[in-house]
Design a protein around this motif. Structure first.
Motif, mmCIF file in Angstrom:
data_model
loop_
_atom_site.group_PDB
_atom_site.id
_atom_site.type_symbol
_atom_site.label_atom_id
_atom_site.label_comp_id
_atom_site.label_asym_id
_atom_site.label_seq_id
_atom_site.Cartn_x
_atom_site.Cartn_y
_atom_site.Cartn_z
ATOM 1 N N ASP A 1 80.253 31.667 36.346
ATOM 2 C CA ASP A 1 81.549 31.194 35.868
ATOM 3 C C ASP A 1 81.438 29.694 35.660
ATOM 4 O OD1 ASP A 1 84.375 30.112 36.171
ATOM 5 O OD2 ASP A 1 84.766 32.270 36.226
ATOM 6 N N VAL B 1 82.847 28.899 40.258
ATOM 7 C CA VAL B 1 83.266 29.999 41.118
ATOM 8 C C VAL B 1 82.051 30.885 41.404
ATOM 9 C CG1 VAL B 1 84.765 32.040 41.233
ATOM 10 C CG2 VAL B 1 85.587 29.949 40.141
ATOM 11 N N THR B 2 81.894 31.308 42.658
ATOM 12 C CA THR B 2 80.794 32.203 43.012
ATOM 13 C C THR B 2 81.191 33.635 42.687
ATOM 14 O OG1 THR B 2 80.089 30.726 44.778
ATOM 15 C CG2 THR B 2 79.305 33.007 44.883
ATOM 16 N N VAL B 3 80.395 34.276 41.822
ATOM 17 C CA VAL B 3 80.671 35.640 41.378
ATOM 18 C C VAL B 3 79.719 36.583 42.099
ATOM 19 C CG1 VAL B 3 80.816 37.192 39.399
ATOM 20 C CG2 VAL B 3 81.384 34.768 39.113
ATOM 21 N N HIS C 1 92.368 36.225 42.091
ATOM 22 C CA HIS C 1 91.220 37.150 42.043
ATOM 23 C C HIS C 1 90.810 37.382 40.592
ATOM 24 C CE1 HIS C 1 93.378 38.060 45.805
ATOM 25 N NE2 HIS C 1 92.148 38.143 46.293
ATOM 26 N N CYS D 1 82.106 42.961 38.784
ATOM 27 C CA CYS D 1 81.799 41.845 39.662
ATOM 28 C C CYS D 1 83.121 41.164 40.017
ATOM 29 C CB CYS D 1 80.864 40.854 38.965
ATOM 30 S SG CYS D 1 79.333 41.616 38.369
ATOM 31 N N THR D 2 83.145 40.442 41.147
ATOM 32 C CA THR D 2 84.389 39.839 41.600
ATOM 33 C C THR D 2 84.184 38.396 42.043
ATOM 34 O OG1 THR D 2 84.019 40.667 43.838
ATOM 35 C CG2 THR D 2 85.345 42.052 42.365
ATOM 36 N N ALA D 3 85.298 37.658 42.024
ATOM 37 C CA ALA D 3 85.328 36.285 42.530
ATOM 38 C C ALA D 3 86.767 35.964 42.906
ATOM 39 C CB ALA D 3 84.821 35.307 41.480
ATOM 40 N N SER D 4 86.934 34.938 43.715
ATOM 41 C CA SER D 4 88.280 34.498 44.063
ATOM 42 C C SER D 4 88.283 32.994 44.246
ATOM 43 C CB SER D 4 88.782 35.202 45.336
ATOM 44 O OG SER D 4 87.935 34.880 46.418
#
Length: 178
Positions: A145, A149-151, A125, A166-169
């Motif tokens: 990114d 990676v989709t943020v 994460h 904001c987040t991404a995994s």
């Protein structure tokens, strides 16, 4: 002389210099330097011997957008004849928009390798904290990114002084990741 000239931040001090040179063979008197935008110009004198120069100055506050002004000098020759010369100046005033981005991996500020050790195949994460440190509203804020990676971000606008996370995994791959 030609636009756009230097890029300045809106609100910053602009300093202009006007170099007056007597390229003739006779002294100049009653020298006046003016600026067509109403800027007050200060000169060290009103007379200039043949072959000499002096520098006048003015200052103001940078405005937004393309700016143009024209400095003009007028002077008198010993026979009373008036002579003059002009020179333009330009700058482009931009709003000072500043933001910061801090990316974390599993809650760690992993700017330098190796970063946290994670099991291959597990989910990793990332968080991206975007802060508007400027004085203007930011619109169309997106975070990308470089690894594809989709943020996901909660907003697309960010008011002055505000932050958003904001987040991404992704899936942990073997080896060093950057």
């Amino acid at each position: 002389d030609a636009p756009p000239g230097p890029v300045l931040n809106v609100g910053d001090t602009v300093t202009w210099t006007y170099v007056v040179s007597n390229t003739g063979s006779r002294d100049l008197t009653n020298i006046q330097v003016t600026d067509d935008q109403g800027v007050t110009v200060t000169c060290p004198g009103t007379t200039l011997p043949a072959g000499e120069s002096f520098t006048c100055t003015a200052s103001g506050v940078a405005q937004e957008g393309q700016y143009e002004n024209l400095g003009t000098v007028t002077a008198e020759l010993p026979n009373g004849q008036t002579v003059s010369a002009s020179d333009p100046s330009h700058y482009f005033g931009q709003k000072q928009v500043v933001m910061t981005l801090e990316k974390s991996t599993e809650g760690f500020d992993a700017d330098t390798p190796p970063g946290p050790s994670l099991p291959v195949g597990s989910t990793v994460h990332w968080t991206y904290v975007v802060t508007n440190t400027g004085t203007e509203l930011l619109d169309n804020v997106t975070v990308t990114d470089d690894q594809g990676v989709t943020v996901a971000c909660p907003f697309t606008s960010l008011a002055a002084g505000d932050s958003m996370t904001c987040t991404a995994s992704g899936v942990v791959q073997p080896g060093q990741y950057a």
